[in-house]
Design a protein around this motif. Structure first.
Motif, mmCIF file in Angstrom:
data_model
loop_
_atom_site.group_PDB
_atom_site.id
_atom_site.type_symbol
_atom_site.label_atom_id
_atom_site.label_comp_id
_atom_site.label_asym_id
_atom_site.label_seq_id
_atom_site.Cartn_x
_atom_site.Cartn_y
_atom_site.Cartn_z
ATOM 1 N N ALA A 97 24.055 43.398 97.266
ATOM 2 C CA ALA A 97 24.428 42.600 96.090
ATOM 3 C C ALA A 97 25.807 43.045 95.623
ATOM 4 C CB ALA A 97 23.401 42.813 94.982
ATOM 5 N N ASP A 98 26.549 42.118 95.030
ATOM 6 C CA ASP A 98 27.881 42.481 94.537
ATOM 7 C C ASP A 98 27.934 42.382 93.016
ATOM 8 O OD1 ASP A 98 28.076 39.785 93.979
ATOM 9 O OD2 ASP A 98 29.472 39.354 95.604
ATOM 10 N N ASP A 99 29.081 42.761 92.464
ATOM 11 C CA ASP A 99 29.261 42.770 91.008
ATOM 12 C C ASP A 99 29.381 41.374 90.416
ATOM 13 O OD1 ASP A 99 29.193 45.499 91.125
ATOM 14 O OD2 ASP A 99 31.365 45.733 91.220
ATOM 15 N N ARG A 100 29.643 40.385 91.238
ATOM 16 C CA ARG A 100 29.809 39.016 90.742
ATOM 17 C C ARG A 100 28.477 38.300 90.544
ATOM 18 N NH1 ARG A 100 33.522 36.807 95.283
ATOM 19 N NH2 ARG A 100 32.058 38.076 96.394
ATOM 20 N N GLY A 101 27.375 38.977 90.830
ATOM 21 C CA GLY A 101 26.063 38.368 90.641
ATOM 22 C C GLY A 101 25.450 37.787 91.891
ATOM 23 N N THR A 102 26.125 37.929 93.024
ATOM 24 C CA THR A 102 25.549 37.451 94.275
ATOM 25 C C THR A 102 24.418 38.393 94.660
ATOM 26 O OG1 THR A 102 27.718 36.632 94.955
ATOM 27 C CG2 THR A 102 26.035 36.847 96.668
#
Length: 176
Positions: A97-102
């Motif tokens: 998961a990434d910080d952009r909410g993906t």
């Protein structure tokens, strides 16, 4: 003088068989306790109730992780079959998961664009880690290296693996 047809001096005792037929005049004593059939029925009902209760109390996190593992094993085998039949180099890579909410997921690399395999977990909290290398190699050779993937969901974890010939499956915890 004695003859066979002459009555003897003693009266003959007649045996009576007790019956439970209607109209029988023999008094019946009421039985006390339970019959064996009644006891067996009660024990069977208790066993069924305990079985249902144990299934209802199963850990839902472990069940979700098992479903994810079975789904991933089926997807990996589909991609492995496609790689062998088309002669493609196919890799599977977990995507964090990434910080952009993906949300976390995974990616199949090397498959034809028309073959759309899922890229997300059913439960967004699932995390995957390939043991010993960054990606799984799924083809094009029929015999691939022995590979393992560790799946985590909360405190639960499952190991999915292959020896290179057998399909991907959940590896028992006692296996090295």
């Amino acid at each position: 003088m004695c003859s066979a047809s002459a009555p003897t001096g003693r009266p003959v005792a007649r045996a009576r068989t007790r019956t439970s037929a209607p109209g029988s005049d023999a008094p019946r004593r009421r039985a006390r306790g339970f019959t064996l059939v009644e006891l067996i029925v009660v024990v069977a009902l208790i066993a069924i109730a305990v079985g249902v209760a144990s299934l209802a109390l199963r850990d839902p996190v472990a069940g979700r992780l098992e479903r994810e593992a079975m789904r991933l094993a089926a997807l990996l085998e589909s991609a492995r079959t496609e790689a062998r039949s088309a002669g493609l180099v196919v890799r599977w890579r977990p995507v964090p998961a990434d910080d952009r909410g993906t949300p976390a997921g995974f990616r199949f690399e090397g498959l034809p664009p028309q073959l759309k395999l899922p890229q997300r977990w059913l439960a967004s909290e699932v995390r995957a880690e390939v043991i010993g290398r960054p990606v799984l190699l799924l083809g094009p050779e029929a015999m691939i290296p022995a590979q393992r993937v560790l799946l985590r969901l909360g405190a639960e974890q499952l190991l999915l693996g292959t020896d290179g010939l057998a399909p991907f499956a959940v590896v028992p915890e006692t296996a090295p």
